[in-house]
Design a protein around this motif. Structure first.
Motif, short mmCIF file in Angstrom:
data_model
loop_
_atom_site.label_atom_id
_atom_site.label_comp_id
_atom_site.label_asym_id
_atom_site.label_seq_id
_atom_site.Cartn_x
_atom_site.Cartn_y
_atom_site.Cartn_z
N ASP A 54 47.59 38.82 35.45
CA ASP A 54 47.29 37.51 34.86
C ASP A 54 46.61 36.60 35.87
O ASP A 54 45.66 35.87 35.54
N GLY A 55 47.09 36.64 37.11
CA GLY A 55 46.49 35.83 38.16
C GLY A 55 45.06 36.21 38.44
O GLY A 55 44.21 35.34 38.66
N MET A 56 44.75 37.51 38.41
CA MET A 56 43.38 37.94 38.64
C MET A 56 42.46 37.48 37.53
O MET A 56 41.32 37.08 37.76
N PHE A 57 42.96 37.51 36.28
CA PHE A 57 42.16 36.97 35.18
C PHE A 57 41.94 35.46 35.35
O PHE A 57 40.86 34.96 35.03
N ASP A 58 42.93 34.75 35.83
CA ASP A 58 42.77 33.32 36.08
C ASP A 58 41.67 33.07 37.11
O ASP A 58 40.82 32.19 36.94
N TRP A 59 41.70 33.84 38.20
CA TRP A 59 40.68 33.69 39.24
C TRP A 59 39.30 34.07 38.71
O TRP A 59 38.29 33.43 39.04
N SER A 60 39.24 35.10 37.89
CA SER A 60 37.97 35.50 37.31
C SER A 60 37.39 34.38 36.45
O SER A 60 36.20 34.06 36.52
N ALA A 61 38.25 33.77 35.63
CA ALA A 61 37.79 32.66 34.78
C ALA A 61 37.29 31.49 35.63
O ALA A 61 36.28 30.85 35.30
N LYS A 62 38.00 31.20 36.73
CA LYS A 62 37.56 30.12 37.63
C LYS A 62 36.20 30.43 38.23
O LYS A 62 35.33 29.56 38.35
N PHE A 63 36.03 31.69 38.64
CA PHE A 63 34.75 32.06 39.26
C PHE A 63 33.60 31.89 38.26
O PHE A 63 32.58 31.25 38.57
N PHE A 64 33.74 32.45 37.06
CA PHE A 64 32.63 32.43 36.12
C PHE A 64 32.40 31.04 35.53
O PHE A 64 31.32 30.79 34.97
N ALA A 65 33.38 30.15 35.65
CA ALA A 65 33.19 28.77 35.18
C ALA A 65 32.40 27.93 36.17
O ALA A 65 32.00 26.81 35.84
N GLU A 137 34.08 30.01 51.33
CA GLU A 137 35.48 29.76 51.00
C GLU A 137 35.66 28.38 50.37
O GLU A 137 36.50 28.19 49.48
N SER A 138 34.87 27.42 50.79
CA SER A 138 35.02 26.05 50.29
C SER A 138 34.66 25.91 48.81
O SER A 138 35.10 24.98 48.14
N ASP A 139 33.88 26.85 48.28
CA ASP A 139 33.48 26.79 46.87
C ASP A 139 34.57 27.27 45.93
O ASP A 139 34.63 26.85 44.77
N LEU A 140 35.44 28.16 46.39
CA LEU A 140 36.54 28.65 45.56
C LEU A 140 37.67 29.11 46.48
O LEU A 140 37.90 30.31 46.67
N PRO A 141 38.39 28.15 47.09
CA PRO A 141 39.41 28.50 48.08
C PRO A 141 40.47 29.44 47.50
O PRO A 141 41.00 29.20 46.42
N GLY A 142 40.77 30.50 48.22
CA GLY A 142 41.80 31.45 47.81
C GLY A 142 41.29 32.63 47.00
O GLY A 142 42.01 33.62 46.83
N PHE A 143 40.07 32.54 46.48
CA PHE A 143 39.52 33.60 45.62
C PHE A 143 39.41 34.92 46.36
O PHE A 143 39.85 35.96 45.87
N ARG A 144 38.87 34.89 47.55
CA ARG A 144 38.65 36.12 48.30
C ARG A 144 39.97 36.81 48.64
O ARG A 144 40.11 38.03 48.44
N SER A 145 40.94 36.06 49.14
CA SER A 145 42.19 36.67 49.57
C SER A 145 42.95 37.25 48.38
O SER A 145 43.52 38.35 48.47
N TYR A 146 42.96 36.55 47.23
CA TYR A 146 43.67 37.07 46.06
C TYR A 146 42.99 38.32 45.54
O TYR A 146 43.66 39.31 45.18
#
Length: 308
Positions: A54-65, A137-146
């Protein structure tokens, strides 16, 4: 155990353990039968936590938004074989065994382009083929590590249960396939199919993803609740059945490489993504869809020590 949802078996890994028990061998046999008969299966109790999915889907939605200009800070390289970074809508077009330049040009620019965007990540082991391409990293903090934590979790299931179960089902030592996948050079894809007018999909002006097989050992696919994945029925060319989302399950399929490796005993089955049918109250729009394939690649030979 194996059950059927329409024609897709469900393989339950709950009792697999370390792969040495009688239960593990039975799971391997059921898994092998699914791979031989259908080439697809639902996998449950994989050890990949649903909250992490579920968390990965949340991050995916944030990225594509994110604005297109931001996503393009992590562009897919111009070389088609470097499967990393962001590909905007329409850049990637799926085809199957088509080599004629005129026909390929028609697919890329014609009436039926795949209406999707993607972001790709590859493993970064000691024999990595290329570096990943990330947003600042500043554009989507935490995306890479998750994302990399998710990649690692899928990899753990692949090596500890998935490949051993397949080996047991084929009557091999449970570590047989692990030796050929030691470098972890796997691909994680984040896919987004934007919403659009229902008429656009019904008329064929746009599509989601055309029929294809995967050029790999195998794939695990995580779906949202929208649906649209379809699989060709074995022995019934051109007849597709739906593979509806099952919460808590990953969809598994055999790739072309493993089909060839098994002398065509295992089936790399044609599949596609279609827009869902009209629904009352949808306002004439087809819902957006997210999916996350984890693609497992053969890389390392334990006897020759080189990449294929």
């Amino acid at each position: 155990m194996a059950m059927a949802i329409e024609s897709i078996p469900i393989i339950d890994f709950a009792d697999f353990g370390d792969g040495t028990s009688p239960e593990a061998h039975e799971i391997g046999k059921s898994f092998f039968k699914a791979c031989k008969d259908v080439g697809f299966a639902y996998l449950i109790n994989t050890g990949i936590p649903q909250e992490m999915v579920d968390g990965m889907f949340d991050w995916s939605a944030k990225f594509f938004a994110l604005p297109l200009s931001t996503k393009q800070k992590a562009p897919h390289p111009p070389e088609g074989w470097k499967h990393v970074g962001y590909s905007p809508i329409g850049l990637e077009q799926v085809s199957q065994m088509i080599f004629d330049p005129t026909e390929l040009a028609s697919i890329r620019k014609g009436k039926y382009p795949d209406y999707k965007e993607s972001f790709d990540i590859f493993g970064q082991g000691p024999t990595k083929r290329f570096d990943n391409v990330w947003l600042p990293e500043s554009d989507l903090p935490g995306f890479r590590s998750y994302t990399m934590k998710y990649w690692d979790t899928c990899r753990q299931f692949q090596m500890e249960r998935l490949l051993p179960a397949l080996a047991l089902g084929m009557g091999l030592d449970r570590g047989f396939f692990n030796g050929y996948h030691g470098d972890g050079n796997n691909q994680l894809r984040l896919l987004h199919y934007p919403e659009g007018p229902v008429e656009m999909f019904e008329s064929g002006e746009k599509g989601r993803m055309g029929g294809h097989t995967d050029f790999c050992t195998c794939t695990m696919l995580f779906q949202d609740d929208v649906g649209g994945l379809e699989v060709e029925c074995p022995g019934r060319e051109g007849i597709f059945v739906s593979v509806p989302p099952v919460r808590g399950a990953a969809v598994f399929n055999i790739g072309d490489f493993l089909m060839r490796w098994s002398n065509d005993i295992l089936k790399s089955t044609l599949h596609r993504v279609r827009a869902p049918p009209r629904r009352e109250g949808d306002g004439g729009k087809t819902r957006e869809r997210f999916s996350i394939p984890y693609v497992c690649h053969f890389v390392h030979s334990p006897t020759r020590g080189r990449k294929c």
